[in-house]
Design an enzyme around this catalytic site. Structure first.
Site, PDB file in Angstrom:
ATOM      1  N   TYR A  28     116.785  61.837  24.655  1.00 45.62           N
ATOM      2  CA  TYR A  28     117.505  62.592  23.636  1.00 45.62           C
ATOM      3  C   TYR A  28     117.510  64.090  23.979  1.00 45.62           C
ATOM      4  O   TYR A  28     118.539  64.747  23.885  1.00 45.62           O
ATOM      5  CB  TYR A  28     116.863  62.342  22.270  1.00 45.62           C
ATOM      6  CG  TYR A  28     117.655  62.902  21.113  1.00 45.62           C
ATOM      7  CD1 TYR A  28     118.757  62.222  20.623  1.00 45.62           C
ATOM      8  CD2 TYR A  28     117.283  64.104  20.515  1.00 45.62           C
ATOM      9  CE1 TYR A  28     119.483  62.718  19.556  1.00 45.62           C
ATOM     10  CE2 TYR A  28     118.002  64.611  19.449  1.00 45.62           C
ATOM     11  CZ  TYR A  28     119.094  63.922  18.969  1.00 45.62           C
ATOM     12  OH  TYR A  28     119.815  64.420  17.915  1.00 45.62           O
ATOM     13  N   HIS A  91     112.876  62.409   8.574  1.00 44.29           N
ATOM     14  CA  HIS A  91     113.162  61.499   9.684  1.00 44.29           C
ATOM     15  C   HIS A  91     112.139  61.688  10.812  1.00 44.29           C
ATOM     16  O   HIS A  91     111.715  60.724  11.454  1.00 44.29           O
ATOM     17  CB  HIS A  91     114.583  61.726  10.200  1.00 44.29           C
ATOM     18  CG  HIS A  91     114.995  60.790  11.284  1.00 44.29           C
ATOM     19  ND1 HIS A  91     115.138  59.433  11.084  1.00 44.29           N
ATOM     20  CD2 HIS A  91     115.272  61.002  12.585  1.00 44.29           C
ATOM     21  CE1 HIS A  91     115.508  58.856  12.210  1.00 44.29           C
ATOM     22  NE2 HIS A  91     115.586  59.791  13.141  1.00 44.29           N
ATOM     23  N   ARG A 129     104.528  71.200  27.211  1.00 45.88           N
ATOM     24  CA  ARG A 129     103.850  69.913  27.359  1.00 45.88           C
ATOM     25  C   ARG A 129     104.491  69.029  28.433  1.00 45.88           C
ATOM     26  O   ARG A 129     103.810  68.241  29.075  1.00 45.88           O
ATOM     27  CB  ARG A 129     103.816  69.184  26.018  1.00 45.88           C
ATOM     28  CG  ARG A 129     102.798  69.811  25.078  1.00 45.88           C
ATOM     29  CD  ARG A 129     103.072  69.538  23.609  1.00 45.88           C
ATOM     30  NE  ARG A 129     102.044  70.150  22.783  1.00 45.88           N
ATOM     31  CZ  ARG A 129     101.982  71.447  22.486  1.00 45.88           C
ATOM     32  NH1 ARG A 129     102.890  72.279  22.962  1.00 45.88           N
ATOM     33  NH2 ARG A 129     101.012  71.920  21.731  1.00 45.88           N
TER      34      ARG A 129
END
Length: 183
Positions: A28, A91, A129
């Protein structure tokens, strides 16, 4: 901040025969996903393993893809990769909790999975990260999967199936247990 803390890292897992790992990634956030995959591939290759990568639409689909692959293929372990960045709605909580829960449930059934799905507040946190030269969470997830594969081999070797045995396998198993050739 986590960058200033010292963390212990286990030595790289070693194998007497190569491992085959499936990397399941939700791209995504493509740049983040690409960095995570690069780190995972490098760690698997450094351990002498082989890998295949598949993409799924989002983090919620990662556990399902791993479950399907476990039932229908011959991978030793799995690496779950993706990124969920907090938005304006709840969400985020659903995706983080349910993708993690799905991976945990598969792991409790005996699958060797390294979870590298980042759950962060913003894109900058994700970049730090994901970068191989940074925190390299993709490499860390691959290392976790490899360590679990090593434990599985140490404690009992091969196992197949998650949740059910397909009917065609039941017939072969039943025939083999009666000493009949079903092929």
């Amino acid at each position: 901040m986590a960058m200033t803390e010292t963390h212990y890292t286990l030595p790289r897992a070693e194998f007497d025969r190569p491992v085959k790992i499936l990397i399941v990634v939700a791209p995504y956030y493509k740049d983040i996903a690409d960095a995570l995959v690069s780190g995972a591939r490098a760690e698997i290759e450094a351990a002498g393993g082989f890998h295949e990568t598949v993409e799924v639409p989002g983090a919620l689909e990662i556990p399902t893809a791993i479950g399907i692959a476990e039932r229908l293929s011959d991978f030793d372990g799995y690496v779950a990769l993706g990124c969920v960045i907090r938005g304006e709605t709840t969400h985020y909580d659903t995706v983080c909790n349910d993708s993690s829960r799905g991976i945990t449930l598969l792991g409790l059934q005996g699958l060797c999975i390294g979870n590298g799905i980042l759950t962060v507040e913003n894109f900058d946190q994700a970049q730090v990260r994901a970068e191989v030269a940074g925190q390299n969470k993709g490499g860390g997830a691959a290392a976790a999967a490899l360590h679990l594969v090593a434990l599985a081999r140490r404690w009992g070797g091969a196992r197949k199936g998650v949740g059910f045995v397909p009917a065609r396998d039941e017939i072969q198993i039943a025939g083999a247990s009666r000493g009949k050739d079903t092929a």
